[in-house]
Write an enzyme that holds these catalytic residues in place. Structure first.
Site, PDB file in Angstrom:
ATOM      1  N   GLY A 170     -12.087  -8.363 -13.877  1.00 21.66           N
ATOM      2  CA  GLY A 170     -11.868  -7.453 -15.254  1.00 21.66           C
ATOM      3  C   GLY A 170     -12.158  -8.123 -16.184  1.00 21.66           C
ATOM      4  CB  ALA A 171     -12.672 -11.502 -17.030  1.00 27.00           C
ATOM      5  NE  ARG A 198     -13.616  -2.234 -20.924  1.00 25.74           N
ATOM      6  CZ  ARG A 198     -15.025  -1.566 -21.289  1.00 25.74           C
ATOM      7  NH1 ARG A 198     -15.582  -0.898 -21.938  1.00 25.74           N
ATOM      8  NH2 ARG A 198     -13.715  -0.439 -20.630  1.00 25.74           N
ATOM      9  CB  VAL A 217     -12.327  -6.375  -7.185  1.00 24.21           C
ATOM     10  CG1 VAL A 217     -11.858  -7.255  -8.033  1.00 24.21           C
ATOM     11  CG2 VAL A 217     -11.432  -4.872  -8.126  1.00 24.21           C
ATOM     12  CG  ASN A 275      -7.146  -7.382 -16.432  1.00 26.42           C
ATOM     13  OD1 ASN A 275      -6.113  -6.931 -17.055  1.00 26.42           O
ATOM     14  ND2 ASN A 275      -8.389  -7.470 -16.720  1.00 26.42           N
ATOM     15  CB  SER A 316       0.319   0.287 -15.539  1.00 27.90           C
ATOM     16  OG  SER A 316       0.556   1.555 -17.132  1.00 27.90           O
ATOM     17  CE1 TYR A 336      -4.711   2.678 -14.975  1.00 31.47           C
ATOM     18  CE2 TYR A 336      -2.324   3.462 -15.482  1.00 31.47           C
ATOM     19  CZ  TYR A 336      -3.739   2.744 -15.474  1.00 31.47           C
ATOM     20  OH  TYR A 336      -3.240   1.289 -16.841  1.00 31.47           O
ATOM     21  CB  ALA A 356      -3.641   2.909  -8.695  1.00 35.60           C
ATOM     22  CE  LYS A 357      -2.885  -0.644 -13.295  1.00 39.22           C
ATOM     23  NZ  LYS A 357      -3.586  -2.032 -13.335  1.00 39.22           N
ATOM     24  CB  ILE A 383      -2.414  -3.048 -24.491  1.00 42.95           C
ATOM     25  CG1 ILE A 383      -0.901  -3.012 -23.344  1.00 42.95           C
ATOM     26  CG2 ILE A 383      -2.858  -4.746 -24.624  1.00 42.95           C
ATOM     27  CD1 ILE A 383      -0.305  -4.008 -24.424  1.00 42.95           C
TER      28      ILE A 383
HETATM   29  P1  NAD Z   1     -10.230  -1.822 -19.940  1.00 44.59           P
HETATM   30  O1  NAD Z   1     -11.416  -1.007 -19.537  1.00 44.59           O
HETATM   31  O2  NAD Z   1     -10.653  -2.719 -21.698  1.00 44.59           O
HETATM   32  O3  NAD Z   1     -11.663  -3.528 -19.344  1.00 44.59           O
HETATM   33  C1  NAD Z   1     -11.627  -3.771 -17.215  1.00 44.59           C
HETATM   34  C2  NAD Z   1     -11.819  -3.644 -16.695  1.00 44.59           C
HETATM   35  O4  NAD Z   1     -12.582  -3.768 -15.337  1.00 44.59           O
HETATM   36  C3  NAD Z   1     -14.141  -3.402 -17.570  1.00 44.59           C
HETATM   37  O5  NAD Z   1     -14.173  -5.258 -18.303  1.00 44.59           O
HETATM   38  C4  NAD Z   1     -14.098  -3.208 -16.221  1.00 44.59           C
HETATM   39  O6  NAD Z   1     -15.697  -3.826 -16.199  1.00 44.59           O
HETATM   40  C5  NAD Z   1     -13.482  -4.094 -15.383  1.00 44.59           C
HETATM   41  N1  NAD Z   1     -13.968  -3.555 -13.776  1.00 44.59           N
HETATM   42  C6  NAD Z   1     -13.362  -2.526 -13.393  1.00 44.59           C
HETATM   43  N2  NAD Z   1     -13.414  -2.045 -12.303  1.00 44.59           N
HETATM   44  C7  NAD Z   1     -13.572  -2.684 -11.400  1.00 44.59           C
HETATM   45  C8  NAD Z   1     -14.031  -3.701 -10.164  1.00 44.59           C
HETATM   46  N3  NAD Z   1     -14.059  -2.520  -9.525  1.00 44.59           N
HETATM   47  N4  NAD Z   1     -14.812  -5.024  -9.808  1.00 44.59           N
HETATM   48  C9  NAD Z   1     -14.469  -5.540 -11.561  1.00 44.59           C
HETATM   49  N5  NAD Z   1     -14.696  -5.267 -12.225  1.00 44.59           N
HETATM   50  C10 NAD Z   1     -13.919  -4.085 -12.907  1.00 44.59           C
HETATM   51  O7  NAD Z   1      -9.308  -2.183 -19.639  1.00 44.59           O
HETATM   52  P2  NAD Z   1      -7.997  -2.576 -19.639  1.00 44.59           P
HETATM   53  O8  NAD Z   1      -7.458  -2.428 -20.958  1.00 44.59           O
HETATM   54  O9  NAD Z   1      -8.819  -4.266 -20.882  1.00 44.59           O
HETATM   55  O10 NAD Z   1      -7.239  -2.929 -18.755  1.00 44.59           O
HETATM   56  C11 NAD Z   1      -7.552  -3.694 -17.727  1.00 44.59           C
HETATM   57  C12 NAD Z   1      -5.648  -3.793 -17.587  1.00 44.59           C
HETATM   58  O11 NAD Z   1      -4.758  -3.519 -17.840  1.00 44.59           O
HETATM   59  C13 NAD Z   1      -6.717  -2.776 -16.553  1.00 44.59           C
HETATM   60  O12 NAD Z   1      -6.014  -2.946 -14.608  1.00 44.59           O
HETATM   61  C14 NAD Z   1      -5.516  -1.511 -16.609  1.00 44.59           C
HETATM   62  O13 NAD Z   1      -4.930  -0.852 -15.446  1.00 44.59           O
HETATM   63  C15 NAD Z   1      -3.950  -2.335 -17.307  1.00 44.59           C
HETATM   64  N6  NAD Z   1      -3.432  -1.870 -17.948  1.00 44.59           N
HETATM   65  C16 NAD Z   1      -4.001  -1.342 -19.358  1.00 44.59           C
HETATM   66  C17 NAD Z   1      -3.116  -1.032 -20.124  1.00 44.59           C
HETATM   67  C18 NAD Z   1      -3.626  -0.693 -21.711  1.00 44.59           C
HETATM   68  O14 NAD Z   1      -3.164   0.346 -22.921  1.00 44.59           O
HETATM   69  N7  NAD Z   1      -5.198  -1.040 -22.218  1.00 44.59           N
HETATM   70  C19 NAD Z   1      -2.154  -0.571 -20.012  1.00 44.59           C
HETATM   71  C20 NAD Z   1      -1.163  -0.704 -18.116  1.00 44.59           C
HETATM   72  C21 NAD Z   1      -2.090  -1.283 -18.603  1.00 44.59           C
END
Ligand code: NAD
Length: 268
Positions: free
Chosen positions: A33-34, A36, A85, A111, A163, A176, A179-180, A209
């Protein structure tokens, strides 16, 4: 084995001082998930610390290519590996390709993530399944493929994105949160399975974040989060990436099975 490699696997010479050592030179990292958000930040931070990086996502290949170009601009090798994934065949093909093109994988960062929020009474089971499949099955599949290789080589580490919601629950995010929370159990179990081979497995539990995932929140909701966060700010992708670099580095050689909050105190 080079000294850089022996440091990455967390098995440095007895009595050696690792204070301040966040050098990942010689490491090959895969970040899911890199394309973005937090994943992009992690990929760049790992490259900044010296790792070569495989950039995975299942959407927006152009964005992934841009991240890979940024990794290369930092003087490291990069590879874009598009894969879902939650799909076993795609995951196994991805990990095989990473090893073929970049070399032995030593850092796996799970991620990739999605949200499908709703209160449980209204939640479509398909939205429950999709979130579990991405976060939990995805983390399992990528960890399994990476662990088999790291176990044999007796070096490497896995870092899973959980999370604050996985620790505390959240109304409207039962899928969510489940899962987490599952990711935390998976992390601890894997840490116990792989520890004797020097492979460390840890999780990070971010608070809120600033990323595309959270930018969708209305302003009042964001303000409420800030008010409930002891440090009174929303976190950045760099805050999470710094924790990943630490956990992947020799400085964390005696740390496994933990879930590190990166949340400004929100989870207290
Ligand atoms: P985001 O939506 O900006 O980025 C997630 C990326 O994962 C996207 O580019 C998406 O295309 C990719 N993705 C989704 N499903 C996929 C799959 N099946 N296979 C491959 N790629 C896939 O999210 P983010 O805010 O950058 O979050 C990243 C991680 O951090 C996630 O696991 C999220 O649950 C966790 N997280 C985020 C926050 C927050 O506040 N943003 C807080 C706690 C945890």
């Amino acid at each position: 084995m080079s000294s850089a490699h022996s440091e990455v696997d967390g098995r440095g010479p007895e009595g050696a001082s690792f204070g301040g050592k966040l050098d990942l030179t010689g490491a090959v990292a895969l970040v899911t998930g890199a394309g973005r958000g937090i994943g992009r930040g992690i990929a760049l931070a790992l490259a900044g610390a010296g790792a070569d990086v495989a950039v995975n996502d299942f959407a927006d290949e152009e964005a992934c290519a841009a991240v890979a170009a940024e990794v290369e601009a930092l003087g490291r090798r990069a590879l874009v590996v598009m894969a879902d994934v939650s799909d076993e065949e795609q995951v196994n093909g991805m990990v095989e390709r990473v090893e073929k093109e970049l070399g032995p994988l030593s850092v796996v960062v799970n991620n990739a993530g999605i949200t499908r929020d709703n209160v449980t009474m209204m939640m479509d089971p398909a939205d429950f399944d999709a979130v579990i499949a991405t976060h939990l099955r995805g983390t399992f599949l990528v960890s399994k493929a990476g662990a088999r290789r790291m176990f044999r080589r007796r070096r490497g580490c896995i870092i899973n994105l959980s999370s604050v919601v996985g620790r505390r629950g959240n109304a409207g995010q039962a899928n969510y949160a489940a899962a987490k929370a599952g990711v935390i159990g998976l992390t601890k179990s894997l840490a116990k399975e792989l520890g004797a081979r020097g492979v460390r497995v840890n999780a990070i539990a971010p608070g809120y974040i600033d990323t595309p995932m959270t930018q969708a929140l209305p302003e009042e909701a964001r303000q409420l989060i800030v008010d409930n966060t002891p440090l009174r700010v929303i976190g950045t992708t760099d805050d999470v990436a710094a924790a990943v670099v630490f956990l992947a580095s020799p400085a964390a050689r005696f740390i496994t099975g933990v879930t590190l909050p990166v949340d400004g105190g929100l989870g207290i």
